[in-house]
Write a protein that holds these residues in place. Structure first.
Motif, PDB file in Angstrom:
ATOM      1  N   SER A 107       0.822  -1.210   0.000  1.00 51.60           N
ATOM      2  CA  SER A 107       0.000   0.000   0.000  1.00 51.60           C
ATOM      3  C   SER A 107       0.858   1.262   0.000  1.00 51.60           C
ATOM      4  O   SER A 107       0.607   2.192  -0.765  1.00 51.60           O
ATOM      5  N   ARG A 167       1.998   4.259  -3.419  1.00 56.31           N
ATOM      6  CA  ARG A 167       1.853   5.716  -3.402  1.00 56.31           C
ATOM      7  C   ARG A 167       3.202   6.443  -3.386  1.00 56.31           C
ATOM      8  O   ARG A 167       3.248   7.662  -3.328  1.00 56.31           O
ATOM      9  N   THR A 191      -6.127   3.201   4.412  1.00 52.30           N
ATOM     10  CA  THR A 191      -7.329   3.391   3.599  1.00 52.30           C
ATOM     11  C   THR A 191      -7.578   4.874   3.346  1.00 52.30           C
ATOM     12  O   THR A 191      -7.876   5.281   2.221  1.00 52.30           O
ATOM     13  N   ALA A 192      -7.424   5.689   4.381  1.00 55.19           N
ATOM     14  CA  ALA A 192      -7.622   7.130   4.231  1.00 55.19           C
ATOM     15  C   ALA A 192      -6.588   7.725   3.274  1.00 55.19           C
ATOM     16  O   ALA A 192      -6.920   8.555   2.427  1.00 55.19           O
ATOM     17  N   GLN A 193      -5.349   7.286   3.390  1.00 59.05           N
ATOM     18  CA  GLN A 193      -4.300   7.790   2.502  1.00 59.05           C
ATOM     19  C   GLN A 193      -4.532   7.352   1.063  1.00 59.05           C
ATOM     20  O   GLN A 193      -4.303   8.119   0.141  1.00 59.05           O
ATOM     21  N   GLN A 194      -4.990   6.123   0.883  1.00 58.09           N
ATOM     22  CA  GLN A 194      -5.263   5.609  -0.460  1.00 58.09           C
ATOM     23  C   GLN A 194      -6.334   6.456  -1.142  1.00 58.09           C
ATOM     24  O   GLN A 194      -6.231   6.777  -2.316  1.00 58.09           O
ATOM     25  N   ASN A 195      -7.354   6.817  -0.403  1.00 57.54           N
ATOM     26  CA  ASN A 195      -8.436   7.639  -0.952  1.00 57.54           C
ATOM     27  C   ASN A 195      -7.964   9.051  -1.283  1.00 57.54           C
ATOM     28  O   ASN A 195      -8.405   9.641  -2.257  1.00 57.54           O
ATOM     29  N   ASN A 196      -7.048   9.590  -0.487  1.00 60.55           N
ATOM     30  CA  ASN A 196      -6.568  10.956  -0.698  1.00 60.55           C
ATOM     31  C   ASN A 196      -5.527  11.065  -1.800  1.00 60.55           C
ATOM     32  O   ASN A 196      -5.397  12.099  -2.423  1.00 60.55           O
ATOM     33  N   SER A 243      -5.127   9.302  -4.697  1.00 61.99           N
ATOM     34  CA  SER A 243      -5.401   8.731  -6.016  1.00 61.99           C
ATOM     35  C   SER A 243      -5.021   9.680  -7.147  1.00 61.99           C
ATOM     36  O   SER A 243      -4.739   9.242  -8.239  1.00 61.99           O
TER      37      SER A 243
END
Length: 171
Positions: free
Chosen positions: A13, A17, A111-116, A118
């Motif tokens: 993950s 990023r 999860t929060a970082q993945q959403n931010n 993208s």
């Protein structure tokens, strides 16, 4: 559940990023087998963290050095943006959280970082897909006008005439 099996999804993950690493893989800076090297890097880094967290307390500088060595040796990439230091701090913190049994907190953070984040991957993909435009003019497309009161932003990365790409610090 082994530490290795807990770490691999976290590493995957975070690495997904890591813009510098993703650029190195996308542009095949490790050769035609860059994607395979990327997958091996994830596994090897998990082994490194697992081994070092058992024997002694793993320290940030060791993690940073390992990340930089792999980027240099396997992907012919040296990053000057401080990202390897930031990731060393992050993985050190994650190891401490795992030891404290805070896996749910790590998962929520990832999860929060993945959403931010993208948008970063999207901009890399779009830049690569624009093969029909002239390469010299593509930099002009990315510049936006700013109010005169603000300092102009430095581009986050520059490519010189020899093909070397320099990635600048985010700060």
């Amino acid at each position: 559940m082994s530490l290795q099996s807990v770490l691999i999804p976290i590493i995957r993950s975070v690495f997904s990023r890591w813009t510098g690493l993703q650029l190195a893989v996308t542009h095949e800076m490790g050769g035609h087998e860059s994607q395979a090297k990327y997958e091996a890097f994830i596994e090897a880094f998990g082994d490194f963290l697992t081994r070092n967290s058992r024997s002694t307390v793993v320290i940030e500088c060791d993690i940073q050095q390992y990340l930089e060595e792999i980027l240099d040796e396997e992907f012919n990439t040296e990053l000057d943006d401080g990202s390897s230091h930031e990731l060393a701090q992050l993985f050190h913190r994650y190891l401490q959280m795992i030891a404290q049994g805070k896996l749910n907190e790590i998962q929520n953070e990832l999860t929060a970082q993945q959403n931010n984040d993208s948008g970063i991957q999207m901009s890399v993909r779009n830049e690569n897909d624009d093969s029909s435009s002239e390469s010299e003019d593509s930099d002009d497309d990315m510049i936006t006008e700013e109010p005169e009161t603000e300092k102009p932003k430095k581009p986050s990365m520059e490519t010189d005439e020899d093909g070397w790409t320099t990635i600048h610090r985010r700060r």
